[in-house]
Enzyme design. Structure first.
Site, short mmCIF file in Angstrom:
data_model
loop_
_atom_site.label_atom_id
_atom_site.label_comp_id
_atom_site.label_asym_id
_atom_site.label_seq_id
_atom_site.Cartn_x
_atom_site.Cartn_y
_atom_site.Cartn_z
N HIS A 126 0.74 -1.32 -0.09
CA HIS A 126 -0.02 -0.03 -0.03
C HIS A 126 0.89 1.20 -0.06
O HIS A 126 0.47 2.27 -0.61
CB HIS A 126 -1.02 0.12 1.30
CG HIS A 126 -2.08 -1.06 1.12
ND1 HIS A 126 -3.17 -0.82 0.33
CD2 HIS A 126 -2.08 -2.12 1.51
CE1 HIS A 126 -4.10 -1.77 0.60
NE2 HIS A 126 -3.48 -2.67 1.25
N ASP A 164 -7.10 -3.16 -1.40
CA ASP A 164 -8.01 -3.95 -0.83
C ASP A 164 -9.60 -3.64 -1.45
O ASP A 164 -10.04 -2.49 -1.37
CB ASP A 164 -8.15 -3.55 0.73
CG ASP A 164 -6.93 -3.78 1.42
OD1 ASP A 164 -6.00 -4.49 0.81
OD2 ASP A 164 -6.70 -3.39 2.42
N TYR A 197 -6.95 -15.95 5.44
CA TYR A 197 -5.70 -15.46 5.59
C TYR A 197 -6.01 -14.42 6.92
O TYR A 197 -7.16 -13.75 6.75
CB TYR A 197 -5.25 -14.59 4.75
CG TYR A 197 -3.71 -13.98 4.76
CD1 TYR A 197 -2.60 -14.92 4.77
CD2 TYR A 197 -3.52 -12.64 5.22
CE1 TYR A 197 -1.29 -14.48 4.99
CE2 TYR A 197 -2.31 -12.24 5.39
CZ TYR A 197 -1.17 -12.94 5.48
OH TYR A 197 0.23 -12.63 5.54
N HIS A 256 -8.31 -10.69 6.95
CA HIS A 256 -8.67 -10.65 5.42
C HIS A 256 -9.89 -11.40 5.28
O HIS A 256 -10.26 -11.93 4.03
CB HIS A 256 -7.61 -11.20 4.36
CG HIS A 256 -6.42 -10.33 4.63
ND1 HIS A 256 -5.60 -9.96 5.49
CD2 HIS A 256 -5.96 -9.19 3.33
CE1 HIS A 256 -4.68 -8.98 5.06
NE2 HIS A 256 -4.68 -8.74 3.94
N ASP A 287 -12.89 -9.91 5.56
CA ASP A 287 -14.00 -9.01 4.84
C ASP A 287 -13.46 -8.42 3.79
O ASP A 287 -14.00 -7.28 3.29
CB ASP A 287 -14.24 -8.12 5.99
CG ASP A 287 -13.06 -7.13 6.61
OD1 ASP A 287 -12.00 -7.66 5.89
OD2 ASP A 287 -13.33 -6.28 7.43
N HIS A 288 -12.55 -8.52 3.17
CA HIS A 288 -11.98 -7.99 1.95
C HIS A 288 -10.89 -8.77 1.07
O HIS A 288 -10.38 -9.79 1.61
CB HIS A 288 -11.41 -6.49 2.18
CG HIS A 288 -9.98 -6.48 2.92
ND1 HIS A 288 -10.10 -6.79 4.38
CD2 HIS A 288 -8.86 -6.54 2.41
CE1 HIS A 288 -8.73 -6.99 4.52
NE2 HIS A 288 -7.89 -6.80 3.59
N HIS A 328 -7.37 -8.58 -0.60
CA HIS A 328 -6.15 -7.57 -0.77
C HIS A 328 -5.43 -8.12 -2.21
O HIS A 328 -5.25 -9.31 -2.39
CB HIS A 328 -5.22 -7.82 0.27
CG HIS A 328 -3.79 -6.90 -0.20
ND1 HIS A 328 -3.49 -5.65 0.29
CD2 HIS A 328 -2.52 -7.52 -0.52
CE1 HIS A 328 -2.18 -5.30 -0.22
NE2 HIS A 328 -1.68 -6.73 -0.73
#
Length: 258
Positions: free
Chosen positions: A189, A196, A224, A227, A229-230, A232
């Site tokens: 990032h 994301d 993972y 992660h 809820d999204h 990456h």
């Protein structure tokens, strides 16, 4: 949808040309002007130059499974394959040659600031309130260019998943922002090379699985840590500035990815 009048006119002119995408040896007319970038010749295997690199940025999301399209300005087999996938995805003549028909679609897809029509710079700069592109390890212009590359990959993913919206929940982060959200010290990032994302029409696993074909060398999703809820996605394999080896790292165990 943010498509301006200039691009609509360019598309109409290009599509009106008979056999526009057939002849690989005839230069594409300069009349197809676009507010972002205009290609002035057909591109195919063996050609090189800055115009090839501009094309590679825009087809980077059609790289194929576990592959990437290097932004080296050389039209090789990977670029050829990506152009074919792009053409197939948009119902164009599938010949791997970037000519007027392919350019017309690209002009339709991009806005005058070169972003794809479904994503924006402000959307990719949302780590901690859209504070601009400075504060990371790279210059603001370098970070912004990386974000553009990321957006074109996301545009391809959006198309592949049915042309339904994808939402970026975190894009570029400055060092201060990254520390604030508890990001990894070497997070992609920081470089503008990652996002994301979530979808309201596709499951996170569907997003993660599709990302494998979009030129993303970093994928982390359900299963993972932190992660669920999204998803990456990032381009770590192409990042020569992070001091790490250019490798592929995928982990979304709940989706069968690892």
């Amino acid at each position: 949808m943010r498509v301006n009048t200039l691009k609509r006119a360019a598309v109409a002119i290009a599509l009106a040309l008979p056999g526009a995408a057939i002849a690989a040896v005839v230069a594409a007319p300069a009349a197809h002007a676009d507010g972002c970038y205009t290609w002035n010749r057909n591109l195919y295997q063996g050609r090189s130059g800055s115009d090839v690199r501009e094309l590679q940025i825009r087809v980077a999301g059609w790289a194929g499974n576990r592959d990437i399209v290097e932004l080296d300005g050389i039209f090789g087999p990977k670029t050829h394959a990506a152009v074919r996938r792009f053409q197939q995805a948009y119902g164009l003549r599938v010949d791997g040659v970037a000519g007027p028909e392919t350019y017309a679609k690209l002009y339709e897809l991009q806005d005058n600031d070169c972003t794809p029509r479904h994503f924006s710079y402000s959307e990719l700069d949302d780590g901690c309130g859209r504070g601009g592109w400075s504060g990371g390890p790279l210059s603001a212009s370098e970070t912004r260019e990386n974000a553009l590359h990321t957006m074109w990959k996301l545009e391809a993913m959006r198309r592949s998943l049915g042309d339904e919206p994808l939402y970026v929940t975190s894009g570029f982060r400055s060092h201060a922002c990254n520390n604030q959200v508890g990001g990894a010290s070497d997070s992609q990032h920081l470089y503008g090379t990652s996002a994301d994302v979530v979808s309201r029409t596709s499951s996170l696993c569907e997003v993660a699985r599709d990302a494998r074909n979009r030129g993303f060398s970093g994928i982390f999703g359900p299963g993972y840590p932190d992660h669920d809820d999204h998803v990456h996605v990032d381009s770590r394999r192409e990042n020569n500035d992070d001091g790490a080896s250019n490798s592929t790292s995928w982990s979304a165990p709940d989706c069968g990815i690892g």
